[in-house]
Design an enzyme around this catalytic site. Structure first.
Site: not given
Length: 152
Positions: A12, A15, A17-19, A126
């Site tokens: 993301c 690095n 939150c999402r990934s 995000d």
């Protein structure tokens, strides 16, 4: 499936939150299955190198049983094409940034996580900006299950 482990990198922007959430969610699913995987995550930016995932994201993930606390942000690099067979971005800009570093002769696949999902989402928003951690988690969990099914 062969005995070789799938090498999967989730990417993301930062690095945080999402990934890392996708890394943790998918690791849990893979550990509960017979699918062998080497799993990591990275960000296209270097803003948060060495940082733990964002606190509110950790809290939302923890409420669903995922512990992100041991993960640390790192930046995506061209060398990741040698280390991973599959690189998965969270949105169109991530995919564009990942492909900008792609060596010409690589055989590594680059795909958006939502390509594995069934919810109809076209990207993972995000939550650092949207503040909607639950929607991001819903999309990630759904797509991670689809990804696992594609590897069995």
């Amino acid at each position: 499936m062969s005995n070789a482990a799938h090498r999967i990198l989730f990417v993301c922007l930062g690095n945080i939150c999402r990934s890392p959430t996708a890394e943790s969610v998918f690791r849990t699913l893979a550990d509960q299955s017979s699918v062998l995987c080497k799993i990591d995550s990275a960000g296209t930016s270097g803003w948060h190198i060495g940082d733990a995932p964002y606190g509110p994201m950790q809290n939302a993930a923890s409420a669903r049983g995922d512990d992100l606390s041991s993960l640390r942000a790192r930046q995506f690099s061209a060398s990741d094409y040698d280390r991973f067979d599959l690189i998965i971005g969270m949105d169109n800009q991530n995919i564009k940034d990942i492909k900008a570093l792609q060596p010409k002769q690589t055989k590594t696949n680059v795909i958006k996580l939502t390509e594995y999902g069934s919810l109809g989402a076209t990207y993972v928003p995000d939550p650092y900006y949207t503040r909607d951690f639950d929607t991001a988690l819903d999309i990630i969990e759904d797509a991670a299950q689809g990804l696992l099914k594609s590897l069995v």
